[in-house]
Design a protein around this motif. Structure first.
Motif, PDB file in Angstrom:
ATOM      1  N   ARG A  94      21.604   0.727 -25.843  1.00  0.00           N
ATOM      2  CA  ARG A  94      22.251   1.416 -27.015  1.00  0.00           C
ATOM      3  C   ARG A  94      22.952   2.990 -26.361  1.00  0.00           C
ATOM      4  O   ARG A  94      23.883   3.271 -26.729  1.00  0.00           O
ATOM      5  CB  ARG A  94      21.352   1.955 -28.187  1.00  0.00           C
ATOM      6  CG  ARG A  94      21.160   0.359 -29.060  1.00  0.00           C
ATOM      7  CD  ARG A  94      22.359  -0.167 -29.612  1.00  0.00           C
ATOM      8  NE  ARG A  94      22.213  -1.482 -30.278  1.00  0.00           N
ATOM      9  CZ  ARG A  94      23.053  -2.079 -30.700  1.00  0.00           C
ATOM     10  NH1 ARG A  94      24.230  -1.953 -30.534  1.00  0.00           N
ATOM     11  NH2 ARG A  94      22.709  -3.250 -31.355  1.00  0.00           N
ATOM     12  N   PHE A  95      22.190   3.709 -25.670  1.00  0.00           N
ATOM     13  CA  PHE A  95      22.452   4.707 -25.321  1.00  0.00           C
ATOM     14  C   PHE A  95      22.736   4.637 -23.469  1.00  0.00           C
ATOM     15  O   PHE A  95      21.881   4.948 -23.038  1.00  0.00           O
ATOM     16  CB  PHE A  95      21.427   6.083 -25.473  1.00  0.00           C
ATOM     17  CG  PHE A  95      21.408   6.076 -26.939  1.00  0.00           C
ATOM     18  CD1 PHE A  95      22.229   6.647 -27.761  1.00  0.00           C
ATOM     19  CD2 PHE A  95      20.090   5.721 -27.467  1.00  0.00           C
ATOM     20  CE1 PHE A  95      22.189   6.987 -29.008  1.00  0.00           C
ATOM     21  CE2 PHE A  95      20.113   6.031 -29.023  1.00  0.00           C
ATOM     22  CZ  PHE A  95      21.031   6.439 -29.786  1.00  0.00           C
ATOM     23  N   GLY A  96      23.987   4.476 -23.179  1.00  0.00           N
ATOM     24  CA  GLY A  96      24.347   4.523 -21.870  1.00  0.00           C
ATOM     25  C   GLY A  96      24.656   5.589 -21.087  1.00  0.00           C
ATOM     26  O   GLY A  96      25.657   6.099 -20.739  1.00  0.00           O
ATOM     27  N   ASP A  97      23.653   6.651 -21.353  1.00  0.00           N
ATOM     28  CA  ASP A  97      24.043   8.044 -21.213  1.00  0.00           C
ATOM     29  C   ASP A  97      23.027   8.518 -19.974  1.00  0.00           C
ATOM     30  O   ASP A  97      21.770   8.473 -20.131  1.00  0.00           O
ATOM     31  CB  ASP A  97      23.739   8.842 -22.404  1.00  0.00           C
ATOM     32  CG  ASP A  97      24.227  10.375 -21.969  1.00  0.00           C
ATOM     33  OD1 ASP A  97      24.186  11.031 -20.961  1.00  0.00           O
ATOM     34  OD2 ASP A  97      25.026  10.919 -22.950  1.00  0.00           O
ATOM     35  N   GLU A  98      23.462   8.987 -18.944  1.00  0.00           N
ATOM     36  CA  GLU A  98      22.734   9.625 -17.596  1.00  0.00           C
ATOM     37  C   GLU A  98      21.638  10.661 -18.158  1.00  0.00           C
ATOM     38  O   GLU A  98      20.868  11.027 -17.279  1.00  0.00           O
ATOM     39  CB  GLU A  98      23.682   9.652 -16.558  1.00  0.00           C
ATOM     40  CG  GLU A  98      24.651  10.999 -16.806  1.00  0.00           C
ATOM     41  CD  GLU A  98      25.394  11.274 -15.689  1.00  0.00           C
ATOM     42  OE1 GLU A  98      26.135  12.483 -15.661  1.00  0.00           O
ATOM     43  OE2 GLU A  98      25.458  10.545 -14.658  1.00  0.00           O
ATOM     44  N   ARG A  99      22.032  11.143 -19.321  1.00  0.00           N
ATOM     45  CA  ARG A  99      21.072  12.325 -19.496  1.00  0.00           C
ATOM     46  C   ARG A  99      20.166  12.004 -20.314  1.00  0.00           C
ATOM     47  O   ARG A  99      19.078  12.728 -20.545  1.00  0.00           O
ATOM     48  CB  ARG A  99      22.154  13.346 -20.428  1.00  0.00           C
ATOM     49  CG  ARG A  99      23.063  14.142 -19.723  1.00  0.00           C
ATOM     50  CD  ARG A  99      24.008  15.001 -20.541  1.00  0.00           C
ATOM     51  NE  ARG A  99      24.830  13.903 -21.472  1.00  0.00           N
ATOM     52  CZ  ARG A  99      24.682  14.261 -22.772  1.00  0.00           C
ATOM     53  NH1 ARG A  99      23.821  14.989 -23.250  1.00  0.00           N
ATOM     54  NH2 ARG A  99      25.337  13.311 -23.435  1.00  0.00           N
ATOM     55  N   LEU A 100      20.006  10.713 -20.426  1.00  0.00           N
ATOM     56  CA  LEU A 100      18.794   9.772 -21.393  1.00  0.00           C
ATOM     57  C   LEU A 100      17.821   9.313 -20.325  1.00  0.00           C
ATOM     58  O   LEU A 100      18.285   8.360 -19.554  1.00  0.00           O
ATOM     59  CB  LEU A 100      19.195   9.172 -22.532  1.00  0.00           C
ATOM     60  CG  LEU A 100      18.034   8.290 -22.899  1.00  0.00           C
ATOM     61  CD1 LEU A 100      17.048   9.404 -24.070  1.00  0.00           C
ATOM     62  CD2 LEU A 100      18.583   7.497 -24.198  1.00  0.00           C
ATOM     63  N   GLU A 101      16.673   9.593 -20.338  1.00  0.00           N
ATOM     64  CA  GLU A 101      15.573   8.661 -19.531  1.00  0.00           C
ATOM     65  C   GLU A 101      14.643   8.193 -20.716  1.00  0.00           C
ATOM     66  O   GLU A 101      13.953   9.080 -21.419  1.00  0.00           O
ATOM     67  CB  GLU A 101      14.902   9.615 -18.595  1.00  0.00           C
ATOM     68  CG  GLU A 101      13.977   8.772 -17.748  1.00  0.00           C
ATOM     69  CD  GLU A 101      12.903   9.651 -16.907  1.00  0.00           C
ATOM     70  OE1 GLU A 101      12.030   9.039 -16.341  1.00  0.00           O
ATOM     71  OE2 GLU A 101      13.214  10.892 -16.840  1.00  0.00           O
ATOM     72  N   VAL A 102      14.239   7.017 -20.996  1.00  0.00           N
ATOM     73  CA  VAL A 102      13.419   6.337 -21.840  1.00  0.00           C
ATOM     74  C   VAL A 102      12.198   6.053 -20.881  1.00  0.00           C
ATOM     75  O   VAL A 102      12.401   5.168 -19.982  1.00  0.00           O
ATOM     76  CB  VAL A 102      14.083   5.256 -22.462  1.00  0.00           C
ATOM     77  CG1 VAL A 102      13.031   4.763 -23.484  1.00  0.00           C
ATOM     78  CG2 VAL A 102      15.133   5.844 -23.223  1.00  0.00           C
TER      79      VAL A 102
END
Length: 477
Positions: A94-102
């Motif tokens: 859902r979050f294709g954001d490079e600032r997010l690591e899951v």
């Protein structure tokens, strides 16, 4: 885990139900999965953390991402820790954001020490009711790299963390958390904003680290032991519970200005600290000061040219000698000490395991053995690593650096050391790079020298200006 729901756009209650069905998640009570569906509340929670693009935010229990969405909107980098693999996969899609690591792991298994590698860390957690205490204590244990914590908790737990003396909620956990943090109860959260609806209401609390000098010096280990004993039987008077720690309770109570029949919940944090200091007095400033020590004063080639007192050497930036010792445990971790609040230079900064000046009539080797015994109460074989030339970065000290491996326990000298901990070398690399101002300058030079030695494998004479991040050592800039 009070998880939260969000797509790239806000999710309605019907969206949450449909998404959970689509990804095969039936909310598990054992995991504390209750999904927030009030977007206004989600936005308010994130606003309380005052997120900026400079922040590195750790989010515990992101669920479907209601808070994650607003955190990313603020421009922060986000590390989301999600135990449920299906929810972790959903967040990544859902979050294709490079600032997010899951990362798909149990937050109780996460090592918070890796966060020292980030300059400004904030923690937002929707903590599972059944493990909120161990999770909380794991992440706020001192020393911590976390600049601010914002937790959604069971309301009862939130009231306990923020409680005042002489109240029902005031407990040992209250004091343990408030010892190093200011705790603020921000607002209650009704159970109706979650799907499925939990049995009890929640609340939001905010924790910020205390200034280390805000409270008096004390022995934290003894303080927490006395608190645990005091609250072990709440209805019993402290005079009975703590009888083995004092021979004259009435005199002690009088000196603390408390009722001799007081119970644990009647004492404030400051009174608990005063009680601890009556049981085991801490060193006073004058006891820890040695202004009349005489040091060899040396030239640019480390040749002795005379002698001067500590105050003269430091006051006039005279060249002198020092040693630094890095103590490793069997796991390969290094002990770092936080310098005592009484130090005349770099008080409360982090430093080598042990360090000190070469005094008149001593060699470097003799000083290293003496400092190790005086500061840490141990005597272990020492290996020479390198010698560092004097510079402003070393406070004009020629430094001989040693290393040793510990097999037993340390006994830190409270005159010299505020506290200490073992850290993996990689964590120290990250911390010194992200926040060099946390450390005594001499340690930064010694640590870079040690890391370079690990690459070269031979003892060297080091000039501090020869180091840079490019040659394999962490930069102090």
């Amino acid at each position: 885990m009070l998880c939260c729901g969000a797509r790239s756009e806000p999710m309605k209650l019907s969206d949450i139900r449909a998404t959970l069905k689509e990804i095969g998640v039936s909310p598990a009570k054992a995991l504390g999965q209750n999904f927030l569906h009030d977007q206004n509340l989600a936005r308010w929670i994130v606003d309380q953390a005052q997120i900026t693009p400079e922040d590195y935010v750790v989010e515990i229990g992101p669920g479907l991402g209601a808070l994650t969405r607003f955190l990313l909107e603020k421009g922060a980098r986000v590390l989301a820790i999600e135990k449920d693999a299906r929810l972790a996969k959903f967040l990544r899609s859902r979050f294709g954001d490079e600032r997010l690591e899951v990362i798909n792991t149990d937050a109780l298994k996460f090592d918070p020490r890796v966060l020292f590698a980030h300059r400004r860390v904030k923690l937002i957690g929707n903590l599972p009711y059944n493990i909120s205490s161990p999770l909380l204590l794991k992440f706020v244990e001192y020393p911590s790299s976390i600049y601010l914590c914002l937790f959604t908790l069971q309301k009862e737990m939130a009231k306990r963390l923020s409680a005042s003396p002489c109240t029902h909620d005031y407990a040992a956990l209250t004091l343990r958390v408030q010892l190093h943090h200011q705790v603020e109860y921000r607002r209650s959260v009704p159970s109706t904003v979650f799907l499925p609806r939990p049995d009890v209401d929640s609340a939001v609390v905010r924790l910020e680290p205390r200034d280390p000098l805000e409270l008096p010096a004390r022995d934290d280990e003894l303080l927490l032991r006395l608190i645990r004993i005091g609250f072990s039987q709440r209805r019993k008077q402290l005079r009975k519970l703590l009888r083995e720690y004092t021979t004259d309770w009435n005199a002690l109570a009088s000196s603390l200005n408390i009722d001799p029949n007081a119970r644990a919940e009647e004492l404030s944090l400051l009174q608990w600290i005063s009680l601890t200091n009556c049981v085991a007095p801490t060193p006073r400033h004058e006891m820890c000061s040695t202004p009349n020590e005489r040091f060899p004063v040396v030239d640019k080639n480390d040749r002795i040219r005379g002698y001067a007192s500590r105050s003269e050497v430091h006051g006039n930036n005279l060249r002198h000698r020092a040693v630094h010792i890095l103590v490793f445990n069997r796991a390969g971790d290094v002990y770092l000490q936080q310098r005592s609040r009484w130090k005349d230079r770099h008080a409360l900064k982090w430093d080598s395991s042990a360090a000190g000046h070469v005094t008149a009539g001593e060699t470097y080797d003799k000083t290293a053995r003496r400092e190790l015994k005086e500061e840490l109460g141990v005597d272990v074989p020492l290996e020479k690593i390198c010698k560092i030339a004097e510079s402003p970065g070393t406070d004009y000290e020629f430094i001989r650096v040693y290393r040793g491996v510990l097999s037993g326990d340390l006994a830190p000298n409270k005159c010299e050391i505020e506290t200490g901990l073992f850290l993996p070398p990689a964590v120290i690399d990250g911390w010194t790079s992200a926040r060099p101002e946390d450390f005594a300058p001499g340690f930064l030079e010694c640590w870079k020298a040690h890391r370079r030695k690990m690459h070269s494998g031979s003892e060297q004479f080091i000039r501090p200006e020869t180091f840079s991040a490019a040659n394999g050592a962490p930069s102090s800039a």
